[in-house]
Structure formats: C-alpha cells, structure tokens
Scaffold this motif. Structure first.
Motif, PDB file in Angstrom:
ATOM      1  N   VAL A 126      11.708  23.739  36.415  1.00 47.83           N
ATOM      2  CA  VAL A 126      12.263  24.802  37.067  1.00 47.83           C
ATOM      3  C   VAL A 126      11.810  24.655  38.676  1.00 47.83           C
ATOM      4  CG1 VAL A 126      12.034  27.524  37.342  1.00 47.83           C
ATOM      5  CG2 VAL A 126      12.637  26.386  35.226  1.00 47.83           C
ATOM      6  N   ILE A 127      12.691  24.842  39.544  1.00 51.65           N
ATOM      7  CA  ILE A 127      12.493  24.908  41.098  1.00 51.65           C
ATOM      8  C   ILE A 127      12.771  26.198  41.484  1.00 51.65           C
ATOM      9  CG2 ILE A 127      12.992  23.883  43.164  1.00 51.65           C
ATOM     10  CD1 ILE A 127      13.299  21.100  41.718  1.00 51.65           C
ATOM     11  N   TRP A 128      11.893  26.836  42.344  1.00 51.73           N
ATOM     12  CA  TRP A 128      12.322  27.977  43.016  1.00 51.73           C
ATOM     13  C   TRP A 128      12.544  27.455  44.774  1.00 51.73           C
ATOM     14  CZ3 TRP A 128      14.295  32.455  42.970  1.00 51.73           C
ATOM     15  CH2 TRP A 128      14.214  33.453  43.995  1.00 51.73           C
ATOM     16  N   ASN A 129      13.604  27.858  45.032  1.00 53.24           N
ATOM     17  CA  ASN A 129      14.074  27.583  46.477  1.00 53.24           C
ATOM     18  C   ASN A 129      14.032  28.780  47.241  1.00 53.24           C
ATOM     19  OD1 ASN A 129      15.304  27.043  48.726  1.00 53.24           O
ATOM     20  ND2 ASN A 129      17.042  25.912  47.981  1.00 53.24           N
ATOM     21  N   LYS A 130      13.069  29.059  47.885  1.00 54.71           N
ATOM     22  CA  LYS A 130      12.581  30.467  48.449  1.00 54.71           C
ATOM     23  C   LYS A 130      13.567  30.652  49.765  1.00 54.71           C
ATOM     24  CE  LYS A 130       8.753  33.098  50.634  1.00 54.71           C
ATOM     25  NZ  LYS A 130       7.359  33.047  51.014  1.00 54.71           N
TER      26      LYS A 130
END
Length: 635
Positions: A126-130
């Motif tokens: 899972v990647i969070w792209n702020k």
C-alpha cells in the motif's frame, strides 16, 4: 516477509482509529517479530510488523520517500530490485537504502500505477500519495502474498491477514452463506470472497485505488494465459533450465540464511540442486509420519544423501497433530481443509530453528502439468468416440450404483463433460452431498458459479490446459499459496517460490500438451530439463504431495477427538450434525472413505469455535494470540 495494516479515511486525525491501528498491527506480530512500527497523518494510518531480510539496518517500514510525500508498507520480496535500483540511480534518483521497499516507492513516484509491470517477485503493498490524497495498493500476479480489505462508509481498511480486520470497531461480521457452500466444494473459499462479510480479498494481478471522497477503484493488470508454441523441444528444454537457474539465483538474494524444503519429488529436488550450486552448505528440511506410506522422509533422505545436502527431518505424531491444530487454524485465518497444511506448519517450525528464509516448490505442478489428475483426459479418450445418447444412458445406469462400486467413477467421469466434472484439484462435496450436509442448501450457490467464467476464458485450450487454467485461478491461489504463506508466517519464516516467477511462467505457458503429459509421465519436459541434475531414484517418482494419514487416524487415534468437535461446536444452524456423525461412524467401520469430507466439516467447526464461538485463547511463547478478538462477536 512481513505484515501490514493500513487505514485511509476522509476524516482528519482520529485518536480511536490510532488505537485500532495498534491492535490490528499487534495481532499479526508473528509475520514480523523483528520490529513493529506505525505512522499516522491526516487521513492515513499505517502499521507494520517486520521480518528483516533485506537491508537489515535501513529497511524499516512504514517507509517515507521524497520528503514525506510518499509512504509505503510492503509485504514480500522484489527479486530484481538490484537491477531496478541501478536504473533509478542512473536516472539521477537519490536512494538512501539498499532495500527493495525503497525501489518500489521510488519507481511509483516515476511511473505511478505502472510500477507493478516492472516488479519481479511476490508482493502486496500500500502506498499513500500525500500530494494526491490517494492510496494505491497492489497484489502480485499469482497471489503469493495476501491482501484483505474492507470498504466501509468513507474508510478503506487493508491488512495482510483477516484477523486484523476483525478488530475494527463498529463493523459487524457475519458468515457468508454462499462462501460456505463453495467452501464445502473446494475446501477453501474462492476469492474475492471470504467466509466473513464484509471482508474481501484483492484478487491476484489487481490494484486498488482510493481517493479521498471517492469509492475504491479496482483494476486488473495481469492475468495468466497459456500461449502454446511449436518451438523445438530441445530449445524449450534449454530455456526451462536456464530460466529456472536464473529464478533460483534471484530467489537466493538475502541478507540472512536461506534453506530449502525437500520432499521426495522432483520439484523441491530441482530447487535444492540449483540452490546448492549457489550455496554448497544449504540446509534442507523434511517432515513425515510414522505410518507406512505416509512419509516422504525415506525418499527425501535418499535424495539428500545422494546430493550431499545438510538435511533435517522430523516425525509428526498424531498427538502433536491434534494439539497444534487449533493454533494452526487460527493462523490459517479462514478455513482451509487441506490436511497438507499441518505438515507444512511443522516443517516450517523445524526450518525456523536454522534459517530465516526457505525455498519451496509451489506452482510447478500447475505450470508444467504435474498433477496425476491431468492424465485423466488421455485415460478417458475412449469416451470421445461414444455418442452422447449412449453416454447419458451409461451415466444414469452407473449413478444408481452404490458409492465405491468398481468402475462407477470411471464411467461417470467419462460420460460427463469436463466443465461439469472438474472444479479444481479438490472437489469435496458435490451438490447432492451439500444438500445432505447443510442445514440450509441454496441451489443458486452451485460450484460452477466459480469455475464456468474460467472455462469460458479457456474455451480454446485443450482439456489438460483447461484443467491447468482452472487450478491456476482457483486451487493455487485459494489453497496452495494460502497454506504456504500462513504456515511459514506462523513460524516467522519467509517462503519463496521460484517456480512462480513471471519468467518461469512465461516459459511454462508455451508448452504443448505432449511436453507436459507424455504417456503416463507428468511434467515431462521439466524432468527432461533436469535429468542430469537430480538423482536417479527421484526422476520418475509419482507425486505424493504432503501425504497425511487422516484416513486412518479418523478411525482410531483421532476418532474421539473428531466426534467431540462435531458434537460440541455451535454450528447447528449451518451443518447437519446427525448426518456428519453418521459419516464418521461409517468411516470408522470402513464402509466408505469419508476422510476428506469429514476433515472439511471438522476444520470449519474448529474455525467456528475459534473465530465465532471464541472458545480459545493462545499464549504461545512470547506472542499473545487472542482469537477472542476482545469480545467482538460474529453474527
């Protein structure tokens, strides 16, 4: 190999969500006991349990990149990370670690969702792209690593194991009746459903994206296809060997010791032989049972001796088997009634004493045509010349014969189209039997709901390749890889599967029927590719898998234990206990072999006792297992 948790929500920081994150992360400590970390920000909560394999000093997670604009939690291994890392450096990108985790997130920053096309390995992340207020997740093309999720109102919860999601406050869980029907057929619940609503599984080769204020979007990026070619057999033999040598070499990349599982068959022997060329001191591990005909230890010992392997063995007793089964079922997360899961748990426990990573042979049978059942279309060829009217008469006549009558099964299979008889490598209860064993049977939940879409996709393939296609999309991902992941992770051990490498798959998908099944020989070309490598006695051994003597134990050592579970489990609303007990009695008397059907019932009941009735507490070693899930009930 690790475990992750993520929560994304439209609302800003919430202390109760932070508390939930900690509980969800802690319960999967077995997946990564080396380190536990969390990271939180407005809208996003990430938790991680690390089993340190690559870049022990700097490969911490959750991992932040590009000044904190991107954050990742990642379970798995990217075997071509060294090559990808160098390409990123050549592009002028500054990397601060030597971990594959940083490679994924740096590559995502450059190419976005196309990152999955570059990765050679096993993964869920899972990647969070702020910057974009977007969560992006993905699962590898074969489903080696798990990815569970719940979308509830404005929140998306993701986790490596289902038990983490069961700790979410304010979510009600209930048993899915359709999934229970399918479980009784397949001995596992086919994806993307689980036995508990509203928990789902992200299917292999799929991505998931959640933008704040919007619903999730799920996309497919990869799907296994067979593309048979007529290249020369000699050329294919050469490329099979070269590709597997490369795959094993890639899978040996590690900053901690690597070992290998070893059975009496050719798959693990090939991997062990190739691994030994890289590490002459590699350790191999085998388990078995005392009962004759149910132990691969003598075969494995013979192979290990001829290959001069450092070999470790363990005998499993019926008492150990029964004592450990509740804990094994807890670790399995959902009911998977494959008896081979239990020896896999024990061999992983033995391996963990010596190494942190093991190589295993999952996937070889599906790719290269290794299951004995794949010979069936050839053995039934005589029926191809028989008019359908005659087949119908024969099928009706033989169906009236009692179960176990000689020839009944052969005629039934020969007179039944493949799409109506083959539901994957395991077919436990048919529709009539499910009506007998379920308290509420729904004919709308028939097994072909799962398999017919795959048969349509495989319409142009021959029957053997159709069977492989069915198994690749059901049995492999629902049974084989689930038990491999859960049983190794239960022991904080990383399992790697060199046959399930996208380059190996590419070669295997090109083989013709005659290159997979020749006469009575399975995996023909794979055997030919390594005939000069593996010891002579191993070359033509019939596949055993992990043979488990439950057929005999349910008549003797395990009879009282099984009877008690059936009587005491609170599953009356789902399972007809009277009919279940009658099956057990007939099996004990030797009238009919009901062992696999009984085992499927027993595992469901044991799972129900743990996760629904909540009868068990675990305090194993220093890890606190709490299936009671802090009082939450399943409706």
């Amino acid at each position: 190999m690790c475990g992750f948790v993520s929560i994304v929500t439209d609302e800003t920081y919430n202390l109760s969500i932070s508390s939930t994150l900690n509980k969800m992360t802690e319960i999967i400590k077995h997946r990564g006991p080396d380190e536990c970390r969390t990271w939180e920000d407005d809208h996003i909560y990430l938790g991680f349990q690390r089993l340190s394999i690559i870049d022990l000093e700097k490969g911490h997670q959750p991992f932040s990149f590009d000044g904190g604009d991107y954050h990742i939690v990642f379970n798995g291994e990217i075997y071509n990370y060294i090559e990808l890392r160098q390409k990123l450096i050549d592009m002028g990108i500054v990397l601060t670690t030597k971990s594959d985790t940083e490679v994924i997130i740096a590559l995502y920053k450059e190419v976005g969702s196309q990152v999955v096309e570059y990765l050679r390995g096993m993964f869920s992340f899972v990647i969070w792209n702020k910057k974009a207020n977007t969560l992006f997740g993905a699962r590898d093309p074969f489903g080696i690593k798990p990815f569970y999720y719940i979308e509830e109102n404005d929140r998306l919860y993701c986790a490596s194991e289902k038990k983490s999601l069961m700790l979410i406050d304010g979510v009600s869980f209930e048993i899915d009746q359709e999934s229970l029907h399918h479980y009784l057929t397949f001995q596992y619940v086919p994806e993307p459903k689980t036995l508990l609503n509203p928990i789902s599984i992200l299917k292999p080769g799929h991505t998931i994206e959640k933008k704040l204020g919007e619903k999730c979007i799920i996309n497919e990026y990869a799907n296994m296809q067979f593309k048979l070619t007529k290249d020369s057999t000699a050329a294919k033999i050469k490329i099979i060997r070269e590709t597997l040598e490369d795959s094993v070499s890639m899978h040996m990349r590690s900053d901690v010791p690597v070992g290998t599982f070893l059975s009496g068959g050719i798959d693990s022997t090939i991997i062990a032989a190739l691994a030994k060329e890289i590490n002459p001191d590699i350790k191999a591990f085998t388990v078995g049972f005392e009962r004759d005909g149910y132990s691969e230890i003598p075969l494995a010992q013979e192979t290990a001796s001829q290959m001069n392997l450092n070999h470790f063995c363990k005998i499993i007793t019926p008492e150990e088997f029964m004592n450990e089964l509740p804990k094994i079922t807890w670790h399995m997360d959902g009911p998977v009634a494959d008896p081979a899961a239990i020896p896999l748990y024990f061999v992983a426990r033995e391996a963990k004493k010596h190494v942190k990573v093991v190589l295993s042979g999952e996937g070889a049978d599906e790719i290269f045509g290794g299951y004995n059942i794949y010979r069936e279309p050839n053995s039934l060829r005589i029926f191809d010349y028989m008019p359908n009217s005659i087949k119908k008469i024969l099928k009706n006549a033989f169906s009236r014969l009692s179960e176990g009558t000689k020839g009944k099964s052969f005629v039934y299979r020969g007179c039944t189209p493949l799409v109506e008889r083959y539901f994957g490598n395991a077919h436990i209860f048919n529709e009539q039997e499910k009506e007998f064993i379920l308290q509420v049977y729904n004919p709308n939940f028939s097994s072909d709901l799962i398999t017919k879409p795959f048969y349509r996709e495989a319409e142009l393939y021959d029957d053997i390749t159709k069977m492989q296609y069915i198994d690749m999309h059901t049995w492999l991902r629902g049974d084989i890889l689930v038990k491999a992941d859960r049983m190794t992770m239960a022991n904080s051990l990383e399992a790697r599967v060199p046959f399930l490498d996208k380059e190996v798959i590419k070669i295997g998908s090109q083989l013709t029927v005659n290159e997979k099944i020749r006469n009575k020989t399975t995996k023909y070309l794979l055997r030919e590719a390594f005939k000069d490598t593996i010891p002579e006695p191993t070359k033509n051994r019939v596949k055993l898998g992990f043979p488990v003597p439950i057929k005999h134990w349910l008549k003797s050592e395990m009879y009282d234990w099984a009877k008690t579970i059936i009587k005491e489990s609170d599953t009356n609303q789902y399972i007809n206990k009277e009919n279940s007990l009658n099956m057990l009695e007939k099996h004990r008397k030797g009238e009919i072999d009901y062992s696999r059907r009984l085992w499927t019932i027993i595992i469901f009941m044991l799972w129900h006792q743990i996760f629904v009735e909540q009868k068990y507490n675990f305090n194993v070693n220093t890890i606190d297992f709490k299936p009671k899930l802090q009082g939450k009930k399943v409706s």
